[in-house]
Design an enzyme around this catalytic site. Structure first.
Site: not given
Ligand SMILES: O=C(O)CCC(=O)C(=O)O
Length: 310
Positions: A58, A142, A183
């Protein structure tokens, strides 16, 4: 993006690049990413099998944080179902990733980058996917923005500058249908469930968990999604950089459809290689037949009526 039947699931090799050295200089970030893609595609100089699909983490071309997104955002201009010219693309990252996918002769899931949509003027956190011919074949914005507040630990608010995507996405290769997410999307089983029901045998999410939620949830969530959908599940993180504003957990990994972690690394820059074997997928579904035991007379099928990629 195709709505036809999923391709026959064939064995393939996957490489995740846990990229380090992501700093303020976008051109340098891209250059390093491309060097690592060529290294991954060479099978680490011949010590590993050549991967068919290479994955970046990411936000691989900019520092991670809502103040950085508007500064680093690029216009991509991809519209599902319409032809796309990489040569005419306004995006430096798209041009670089397309060229390196072609040079390396691999499928490339190009992590994610901050994207500016010139039509709605909004910013997104967007993955781009390239065929071995260098064509941009899919994007995923996303869907679930990372807005959390754990007092004394971590507060993060992507929605300060980003907008969530509105589509569920996958892409077809000659060896599998691969579902996309980014993510925080992993925390929402519906997204994985819909892609799995649409025929994805493998789900891959570029991600960047942190030092609070990473140790508790990173592996658990991936194993949960792998087991509840009976698919291969993988997330690719940046390497940890304690001098950066955001400290990534690392631990890029691949989980098989029985929930077993079949490849993983620590938190430094590294390339994780995994062999993806359809036998494990078919054996899991035959032995524990939840995919045919669902009770849509008791609860609804969340994939019903969802047009993927629209
Ligand atoms: O869900 C999480 O604990 C981290 C999510 C995250 O870092 C993101 O979505 O970039």
């Amino acid at each position: 993006m195709s709505s036809a039947a999923a391709p026959e699931f064939k064995p393939f090799n996957l490489a995740l690049i846990q990229l380090g050295q992501v700093g303020a200089d976008k051109t340098a970030n891209l250059k390093h990413a491309c060097e690592m893609i060529l290294k991954a595609a060479s099978g680490n100089g011949g010590t590993k099998p050549k991967p068919d699909l290479v994955v970046l983490p990411e936000c691989f071309n900019s520092p991670y944080g809502h103040t950085h997104f508007p500064v680093y955002a690029e216009t991509i201009g991809y519209k599902p179902g319409e032809s796309y010219s990489v040569e005419a693309s306004p995006s430096e990252s798209v041009k670089s990733l397309s060229a390196v996918a072609k040079e390396a002769g691999v499928w490339l899931l190009g992590g994610s980058i901050p994207e500016r949509d010139e039509t709605d003027k909004k910013l997104y956190n967007t993955s781009t996917v390239y065929s071995p011919a260098g064509n941009l074949v899919a994007i995923h914005r996303k869907v679930h923005l990372f807005d959390i507040d754990i007092p004394g630990k971590i507060t993060f608010k992507e929605s300060e500058t980003l907008t969530g995507g509105t589509a569920i996405n996958y892409f077809d290769t000659e060896f599998a249908r691969i579902g996309l997410g980014i993510c925080y999307d992993v925390r929402f089983p519906e997204l994985a469930m819909i892609n799995a029901r649409k025929g994805c045998q493998v789900l891959i999410y570029p991600g960047a968990f942190n030092l609070t939620t990473g140790p508790l949830h990173w592996e658990l969530l991936q194993r949960a999604r792998a087991i509840d959908q009976q698919v291969y599940f993988s997330m690719c993180s940046p390497a940890r950089d304690l001098s950066a504003g955001y400290h990534a957990w690392g631990h890029s990994m691949v989980v098989d459809p029985m929930g077993k972690v079949i490849a993983e690394t620590e938190h430094e820059e590294d390339i994780v290689y995994a062999h993806i074997d359809p036998k494990t997928f078919h054996d899991a579904r035959a032995g524990i037949p939840v995919t045919t035991q669902r009770r849509f007379d008791v609860y609804p099928d969340v994939s019903e009526g969802i047009a993927v990629g629209k």
